[in-house]
Every structure is written in C-alpha cells, then in structure tokens.
Design a protein around this motif. Structure first.
Motif, PDB file in Angstrom:
ATOM      1  N   PRO A   9      47.892  54.174  30.908  1.00  0.00           N
ATOM      2  CA  PRO A   9      47.947  54.398  29.545  1.00  0.00           C
ATOM      3  C   PRO A   9      48.318  53.031  28.788  1.00  0.00           C
ATOM      4  N   GLY A  10      48.428  53.097  27.430  1.00  0.00           N
ATOM      5  CA  GLY A  10      48.662  52.010  26.571  1.00  0.00           C
ATOM      6  C   GLY A  10      50.028  51.337  26.985  1.00  0.00           C
ATOM      7  N   GLY A  11      51.118  51.712  26.551  1.00  0.00           N
ATOM      8  CA  GLY A  11      52.445  51.138  26.941  1.00  0.00           C
ATOM      9  C   GLY A  11      52.755  50.985  28.183  1.00  0.00           C
ATOM     10  N   ALA A  12      52.155  51.748  29.272  1.00  0.00           N
ATOM     11  CA  ALA A  12      52.643  51.592  30.671  1.00  0.00           C
ATOM     12  C   ALA A  12      52.556  50.179  31.206  1.00  0.00           C
ATOM     13  N   ALA A  13      51.311  49.475  30.983  1.00  0.00           N
ATOM     14  CA  ALA A  13      51.110  48.241  31.324  1.00  0.00           C
ATOM     15  C   ALA A  13      51.960  47.312  30.939  1.00  0.00           C
ATOM     16  N   ASP A  14      52.415  47.302  29.645  1.00  0.00           N
ATOM     17  CA  ASP A  14      53.489  46.571  29.113  1.00  0.00           C
ATOM     18  C   ASP A  14      54.838  46.706  29.880  1.00  0.00           C
ATOM     19  N   ARG A  15      55.310  47.956  30.193  1.00  0.00           N
ATOM     20  CA  ARG A  15      56.271  48.042  30.971  1.00  0.00           C
ATOM     21  C   ARG A  15      56.203  47.621  32.256  1.00  0.00           C
ATOM     22  N   LEU A  16      55.117  47.630  32.858  1.00  0.00           N
ATOM     23  CA  LEU A  16      54.853  47.151  34.044  1.00  0.00           C
ATOM     24  C   LEU A  16      55.284  45.561  34.183  1.00  0.00           C
ATOM     25  N   ARG A  17      54.471  44.943  32.980  1.00  0.00           N
ATOM     26  CA  ARG A  17      54.649  43.438  33.153  1.00  0.00           C
ATOM     27  C   ARG A  17      55.963  43.041  32.815  1.00  0.00           C
ATOM     28  N   SER A  34      58.914  44.941  33.330  1.00  0.00           N
ATOM     29  CA  SER A  34      60.002  45.369  34.091  1.00  0.00           C
ATOM     30  C   SER A  34      59.479  45.555  35.874  1.00  0.00           C
ATOM     31  N   GLY A  35      58.226  45.248  35.901  1.00  0.00           N
ATOM     32  CA  GLY A  35      57.794  45.340  37.361  1.00  0.00           C
ATOM     33  C   GLY A  35      57.751  46.623  37.771  1.00  0.00           C
ATOM     34  N   ARG A  36      58.015  47.688  36.721  1.00  0.00           N
ATOM     35  CA  ARG A  36      57.990  49.138  37.176  1.00  0.00           C
ATOM     36  C   ARG A  36      57.493  49.957  35.970  1.00  0.00           C
ATOM     37  N   ALA A  37      56.763  51.136  36.222  1.00  0.00           N
ATOM     38  CA  ALA A  37      56.440  52.066  34.898  1.00  0.00           C
ATOM     39  C   ALA A  37      56.262  53.442  36.012  1.00  0.00           C
ATOM     40  N   VAL A  38      56.460  54.428  34.964  1.00  0.00           N
ATOM     41  CA  VAL A  38      56.357  55.634  35.390  1.00  0.00           C
ATOM     42  C   VAL A  38      56.021  56.737  34.202  1.00  0.00           C
ATOM     43  N   TYR A  51      52.139  59.256  37.577  1.00  0.00           N
ATOM     44  CA  TYR A  51      52.129  58.163  38.315  1.00  0.00           C
ATOM     45  C   TYR A  51      53.170  57.205  38.411  1.00  0.00           C
ATOM     46  N   ALA A  52      53.169  56.581  39.157  1.00  0.00           N
ATOM     47  CA  ALA A  52      54.299  55.392  39.221  1.00  0.00           C
ATOM     48  C   ALA A  52      53.973  54.176  39.847  1.00  0.00           C
ATOM     49  N   ALA A  53      54.063  53.039  39.045  1.00  0.00           N
ATOM     50  CA  ALA A  53      53.552  51.813  39.345  1.00  0.00           C
ATOM     51  C   ALA A  53      54.388  50.717  39.486  1.00  0.00           C
ATOM     52  N   ARG A  54      54.095  49.691  40.334  1.00  0.00           N
ATOM     53  CA  ARG A  54      55.035  48.676  40.856  1.00  0.00           C
ATOM     54  C   ARG A  54      54.334  47.456  41.069  1.00  0.00           C
ATOM     55  N   LEU A  55      54.751  46.231  40.631  1.00  0.00           N
ATOM     56  CA  LEU A  55      54.080  45.020  40.887  1.00  0.00           C
ATOM     57  C   LEU A  55      54.739  44.439  42.350  1.00  0.00           C
TER      58      LEU A  55
END
Length: 454
Positions: free
Chosen positions: A96-104, A106-110, A122-126
């Motif tokens: 969703p919208g703000g999750a990709a920005d947080r991922l770029r 901090s390298g992590r989003a949940v 979901y949980a995402a990590r670079l």
C-alpha cells in the motif's frame, strides 16, 4: 404477609444489584481483555513476521534465490504464508501507499494489505538489492487468538457463577439482621416484648442491633415507669378521699365540728387537685415522676396536718395517734409532697398497729419519724422495704399491708426532694420510719408564716 414480603424484597434487590454489578464488570473485563489479547497477538504476529523476513533477507543476501523471470519476480506460497522476492519498484505495486516509502527509507516495513479482497499481514525487507515481502492471512491470525477468547469466556462464566453465589450469600447475610430488626420492631409495635437481638455482623449491622436493643429496653423501662407512676397516683388518691369521707360521715353523725370538717375537706380537695394535675402532666408531658417545689417548711405544721388527716382512721382502727414536735423542726422541702409522704407512713403504721396501740409522729429539724408498736419487720426485709409490692408479696396474707405502693412512693418523694427514708424495726416490737430532709433554720412559726405567705 407483609412481615415476610419486605425482608425478602430487600434480599432480592441486594442479590440482583450485586449480581448485576458483577455481571457488568465481567462483561467489560471480557471486552477489554479480548481487545488487549487480540492486540497482543497481532503485535506478536508482526514481530514474528519481521523476524522471519529478516531471516529470509539474510539468507537471500548470502545465497540469492534465483528468479524465474526477472520481470515478474519469485513467488512462494504455503497454506498460511506467501513469500515474494521482487524488485523495489515491483514492491511499490504490491504494498500500500506509504509502505513503499518506509521500505526505501528504513529498509523495513510492516502492516496490513488487501490482496484480491483478502486481508493479509505483511512484513517487507530490503536485501541483496531485492525487496522481500512476507504475507500471512489474517484469517489464520484470527484462528490463533480464538482459543484465548474461548478461555476468557469460560473464565468469565466461571467468575459470574462464583459471583452469583457470593452475591446470594452476601445478600442473605446483610438482609438477615435487617429481617430480625423488622420482625422485632413489628412485635414491639404490637405491644410485645421481643428478645434482645444478637449483636453480630459488620459494624453497621452491629450498631443497628445494639441500637434496637437499647431502644427496646428504654421503651420497656419507660412503660414500667409510667405504669408504676399511674399506680402510685391511683394509690395516693385514696388517702384524701378517705379523709373527706371520714369527715363527711362525722358531719352527718354530728360528731365533728362543722368548721373543722370544712377545713379538712377543703385541704384534702386541694390534695386531690394536685394529684389530678400530676395525671394531666403525665398525659401532656409524658413525665414519669412527681414534681416538687422546694422551699423552707415547718415540719411541725405538717405533722399536725397529718394528725388531723388521719385521726378518723386511727379511731376507726382503735389506735392512738400522737404528735411530738421538737424545737426548730423545719426543712427544705415541698410542703404538699412532704405531707403526702408522711401520710403514707402514718397510714401504714395505723394499719399495722394492733388495737389499743399507739402511733407517734415526731418532728425534729430535718426529720419526720413515724413509730408504731406493730409486728415489725424481719431483718432480711429492711433492705427491701421500699421496693414496690415487696411487703405486699411478703406479708399480704398475714397482715394488712395495703397495696404495696405506699412505702415505694415515700422513697421516691424523699429522693425527689433531695432526702431519703430509713427504717428500723424489731420483729414483734414495732417499726420506726424516718423521712430525712435537708434542715432549714427557722427561728419560730412566725418566720415560717412570713416565708410561706410571700
């Protein structure tokens, strides 16, 4: 029916009130507990997903998973979870919208995301230049916290049952003492004499029972005192009526001087008026004792009045009546009440003295003594001679002792005037009753007359 209905209603209302309070508290606790439990499980699930995605990312950096198609990315799925290894650009389409920005940044989003209408956590990590996204269906998450909810519900039901039992016992414990007070109050209102209530329970209930016991005892004493006072006044009515009747009969027979008889009848009429006022005072003011008006009095005059009052009675019994007045025979007292007390002593003495005997009235400073040569009293009776009805119960079958109230009235009158009464007796040789009052120094009868005329 009303006697039983009211206490039961109180117990029922207490039970319902306590049970309702506990039930509402339990429901609120269950709702808050469920929310906190679900929130805690959600947080645990997020942390678990983060740990898993971190582990996968670390593994992917050291040993990259090959992609089938670099444009599409790699997708793996199980019954509970889905794993996507995509480029950061592709992750922007998946998340969703703000999750990709947080991922770029901090390298992590949940968070949560909807895939084809189905909610996922979901949980995402670079890692290794790729975006690793791990998803878990929230339906499985609901299955995780359902057992906790069932446990909370069972605990709440058990707590409600336990609370209902405690509420019943508590309501009964509170209502039982109140029930006893209600029943005892009804019995008291109906004129009965309820037994003292047990003083037990909480502080308030103990105070309630103790207060009722005190009230019941005070009411009993008040009723006894009022009954005794009425008996006393009724007894006192006989003495002036006897004097009036005696002089009236003497007038009819022509053996009493009309002027002297008129004086006696007038004086005794005043005595009757005073006794009637006592009864009226009792009815209006609920008083249970005689009123007194203290002033200097000449005990010699009172002794002579008693002589005139009781001469007809003494002649009727064949008993001599004599008066001896000492110098300075005065006291601080109520003249009418003193004559009333002395008349009781003289009347008892005349009644108990055998025919041919003599009753002597002696007046000295602060004292009036009545002596007879009757049968006397036993030593063990002297301490109880002034108790109501005692001598009547003791000697009523053997000698004329009246109603048993006369001596008790003498003691009450003496105490009301600040004095007391004593008795000395020798069985078979007579008795001497002494009314002891506070002395008053009056030099002569003229001074007394001046005082009483003011």
């Amino acid at each position: 029916m009303s006697r039983i209905h009211a206490p039961r209603k109180l117990r029922t209302r207490l039970f319902v009130g306590i049970a309702a309070t506990v039930a509402i508290s339990t429901i609120v606790m269950l709702a808050v507990g469920s929310a906190l439990t679900r929130r805690s499980l959600d947080e645990d699930a997020r942390r678990a997903l983060i740990r898993q995605v971190d582990l996968i990312a670390a593994q992917h950096v050291s040993s990259p998973l090959p992609r089938r198609d670099s444009d599409i990315g790699r997708f793996l799925a199980t019954e509970e979870e889905r794993l996507a290894i995509v480029t950061p650009e592709q992750a922007e389409l998946l998340l969703p919208g703000g999750a990709a920005d947080r991922l770029r940044r901090s390298g992590r989003a949940v968070g949560t995301v909807s895939v084809r209408g189905e909610p996922f956590l979901y949980a995402a990590r670079l890692g290794g230049g790729d975006a690793i996204v791990l998803l878990r269906s929230t339906h499985n998450q609901s299955d995780d916290w359902t057992p906790f909810l069932v446990g909370l519900a069972l605990a709440a039901l058990f707590g409600l049952a336990l609370a209902a039992g405690v509420a019943f016992l508590l309501a009964r414990a509170v209502a039982r003492p109140v029930t006893r007070v209600a029943e005892a109050s009804k019995q008291l209102a109906e004129g009965g004499e309820p037994d003292p209530l047990p003083v037990e329970g909480s502080t308030e209930l103990r105070q309630l029972a103790a207060s009722f016991n005190e009230l019941s005892e005070e009411l009993r004493r008040a009723q006894d005192a009022e009954r005794a006072f009425l008996l006393s006044v009724s007894h006192e009515l006989k003495t002036p009526l006897t004097a009036i009747r005696g002089h009236a009969e003497g007038l009819s027979d022509g053996v009493v001087d009309p002027n002297r008889a008129g004086e006696v009848i007038e004086r005794e009429t005043h005595r009757l008026e005073r006794l009637i006022r006592d009864l009226l005072d009792l009815a209006r003011l609920r008083r249970r004792s005689f009123d007194v008006a203290l002033a200097p009095v000449d005990l010699g005059v009172i002794a002579e009045d008693a002589l005139a009052r009781h001469t007809p009675q003494a002649e009727q019994y064949g008993v001599g009546l004599d008066v001896r007045i000492g110098s300075g025979a005065s006291a601080i007292a109520d003249a009418g009440r003193t004559l009333q007390a002395l008349s009781n002593l003289v009347e008892n003495a005349i009644r108990c003295t055998p025919q041919g005997g003599v009753v002597v009235i002696a007046a000295t400073p602060g004292r009036l003594m009545v002596t007879d040569n009757g049968p006397g009293l036993a030593v063990e009776d002297l301490g109880r001679a002034f108790e109501r009805f005692y001598l009547w119960d003791r000697y009523g079958a053997d000698r004329p002792v009246g109603t048993g109230l006369g001596l008790a009235i003498v003691a009450e009158l003496a105490e009301a005037m600040g004095g007391h009464v004593t008795v000395a007796s020798t069985p078979g040789a007579g008795s001497a009753f002494t009314l002891v009052l506070e002395p008053a120094l009056l030099s002569d009868r003229t001074a007394y007359a001046r005082l009483t005329q003011r």
